[in-house]
Design a protein around this motif. Sequence first.
Motif, PDB file in Angstrom:
ATOM      1  N   UNK A 156       0.831  -1.215   0.000  1.00  8.74           N
ATOM      2  CA  UNK A 156       0.000   0.000   0.000  1.00  8.74           C
ATOM      3  C   UNK A 156       0.864   1.263   0.000  1.00  8.74           C
ATOM      4  N   UNK A 157       1.888   1.290   0.839  1.00  6.30           N
ATOM      5  CA  UNK A 157       2.707   2.491   0.978  1.00  6.30           C
ATOM      6  C   UNK A 157       3.762   2.609  -0.115  1.00  6.30           C
ATOM      7  N   UNK A 186      -1.967  -4.534  -7.574  1.00  3.05           N
ATOM      8  CA  UNK A 186      -1.641  -4.673  -6.152  1.00  3.05           C
ATOM      9  C   UNK A 186      -1.933  -6.105  -5.686  1.00  3.05           C
ATOM     10  N   UNK A 187      -3.130  -6.593  -6.036  1.00  4.50           N
ATOM     11  CA  UNK A 187      -3.543  -7.924  -5.583  1.00  4.50           C
ATOM     12  C   UNK A 187      -2.629  -9.008  -6.141  1.00  4.50           C
ATOM     13  N   UNK A 188      -2.254  -8.871  -7.412  1.00 10.18           N
ATOM     14  CA  UNK A 188      -1.384  -9.863  -8.036  1.00 10.18           C
ATOM     15  C   UNK A 188      -0.003  -9.853  -7.393  1.00 10.18           C
ATOM     16  N   UNK A 189       0.525  -8.676  -7.094  1.00  7.78           N
ATOM     17  CA  UNK A 189       1.813  -8.588  -6.409  1.00  7.78           C
ATOM     18  C   UNK A 189       1.738  -9.236  -5.031  1.00  7.78           C
ATOM     19  N   UNK A 190       0.664  -8.962  -4.289  1.00  6.72           N
ATOM     20  CA  UNK A 190       0.512  -9.537  -2.952  1.00  6.72           C
ATOM     21  C   UNK A 190       0.397 -11.059  -3.022  1.00  6.72           C
ATOM     22  N   UNK A 224     -12.756   3.016  -5.350  1.00  3.22           N
ATOM     23  CA  UNK A 224     -14.200   3.182  -5.425  1.00  3.22           C
ATOM     24  C   UNK A 224     -14.609   3.656  -6.812  1.00  3.22           C
ATOM     25  N   UNK A 225     -15.881   3.454  -7.158  1.00  7.31           N
ATOM     26  CA  UNK A 225     -16.393   3.905  -8.446  1.00  7.31           C
ATOM     27  C   UNK A 225     -16.148   2.944  -9.587  1.00  7.31           C
ATOM     28  N   UNK A 226     -15.564   1.795  -9.297  1.00  7.75           N
ATOM     29  CA  UNK A 226     -15.314   0.782 -10.311  1.00  7.75           C
ATOM     30  C   UNK A 226     -15.313  -0.574  -9.622  1.00  7.75           C
ATOM     31  N   UNK A 227     -15.048  -1.625 -10.388  1.00  6.16           N
ATOM     32  CA  UNK A 227     -14.862  -2.921  -9.733  1.00  6.16           C
ATOM     33  C   UNK A 227     -13.563  -2.874  -8.938  1.00  6.16           C
ATOM     34  N   UNK A 228     -13.424  -3.756  -7.959  1.00 12.60           N
ATOM     35  CA  UNK A 228     -12.258  -3.732  -7.095  1.00 12.60           C
ATOM     36  C   UNK A 228     -11.656  -5.137  -7.045  1.00 12.60           C
ATOM     37  N   UNK A 229     -10.392  -5.209  -6.608  1.00 11.53           N
ATOM     38  CA  UNK A 229      -9.709  -6.502  -6.514  1.00 11.53           C
ATOM     39  C   UNK A 229      -8.802  -6.512  -5.298  1.00 11.53           C
ATOM     40  N   UNK A 230      -8.682  -7.683  -4.683  1.00 11.95           N
ATOM     41  CA  UNK A 230      -7.787  -7.891  -3.555  1.00 11.95           C
ATOM     42  C   UNK A 230      -7.415  -9.373  -3.542  1.00 11.95           C
ATOM     43  N   UNK A 231      -6.904  -9.892  -2.454  1.00 11.16           N
ATOM     44  CA  UNK A 231      -6.556 -11.311  -2.434  1.00 11.16           C
ATOM     45  C   UNK A 231      -6.919 -11.930  -1.090  1.00 11.16           C
ATOM     46  N   UNK A 232      -6.881 -13.245  -1.054  1.00 12.90           N
ATOM     47  CA  UNK A 232      -7.085 -14.015   0.163  1.00 12.90           C
ATOM     48  C   UNK A 232      -5.877 -14.922   0.359  1.00 12.90           C
ATOM     49  N   UNK A 233      -5.523 -15.142   1.626  1.00 13.82           N
ATOM     50  CA  UNK A 233      -4.449 -16.068   1.981  1.00 13.82           C
ATOM     51  C   UNK A 233      -5.035 -17.118   2.916  1.00 13.82           C
ATOM     52  N   UNK A 245      -4.290  -4.954  -0.339  1.00  9.78           N
ATOM     53  CA  UNK A 245      -3.114  -4.102  -0.264  1.00  9.78           C
ATOM     54  C   UNK A 245      -3.324  -2.716  -0.861  1.00  9.78           C
ATOM     55  N   UNK A 246      -4.358  -2.538  -1.679  1.00  8.19           N
ATOM     56  CA  UNK A 246      -4.645  -1.207  -2.218  1.00  8.19           C
ATOM     57  C   UNK A 246      -5.002  -0.245  -1.104  1.00  8.19           C
TER      58      UNK A 246
END
Length: 304
Positions: A156-157, A186-190, A224-233, A245-246
């Motif tokens: 994120x930072x 971000x999600x792919x990197x994480x 916000x304002x679009x689709x979003x992505x993240x990951x699960x561990x 991580x975004x």
Amino acid sequence: MTILTVRHLTTYSYAAPVRLGEHRMMLRPRDSNDQRLLEASLEIEPRPRRLRWIHDVFDNCVAIADFSGETRRLEVENVITLEHIASDEPDFLLEERARTYPFSYDAEEMPDLARAIERHYPDPSGELERWVRRFVNQGRPTETAGLLMTLTDAIKEGVAYERRTAKGTQSPLQTLLTRRGSCRDYATLMMEAARTLGFAARFVSGYLYVPGGGADDDHPRRGGGSTHAWCQVYLPGSGWVEFDPTNGIVGNRDLIRVAVARDARQAIPLHGSYWGKAEDEEGMVVTVVVRRLPDPEPANRERP
């Protein structure tokens, strides 16, 4: 408990009439203990010749539309209302063996987790591995929960957010090199960083609720304002845990899951094809509005 509504509108425009091919849509949220779908509507113009629903290999709900005739416009509007139970950072009720890193997954789980642990992107010079190993203590135990939260915050930072409408996802090395990316980057990197350490990780697509409805510029939430992505561990004792991580989110607060997959390419919200000239495609416009509905009024109880 919170009631959220999502209006997701996608519009494709063409300079000349085209014939639409098959279009696949991952727009229906996954029911779980922390989110429950209450209402859903899917409107498509022009109306498909046939619309069918399936569950893919990851058990995501997929709508498949087939069309007839020609058109210069395709509009897909998905509206959902769901019950969302938000949690702050999870308690990480990990099994004893998983409290510190490294640990081993249970032998019975390994056949199902193997592809989620397997690295998906080349790292010929070991650059990603060197980067992620910086967060592992040398000569003393590393707390598993702390390691993953530190990794989330470091991405994120350390990466500048940019809304990118171009198709595809950057490789983890490209994101590390440029220090810029969209939420899916971000999600792919994480994910790949976690896999480098031996964790099972998977991609999540969905929506982000921004309290107050503010845009990225005036609210700390990004995406916000679009689709979003993240990951699960996957963590023994806690199961699949959300890491965004975004925004530095750990847990499901403000996140609405729609689809999960091993790779971002397997969880595209809407994709399809058309027959026509490449230059006929004028573009795509996506609008996503996520709102919180007012809390219901308490029942008026009259005293005798």
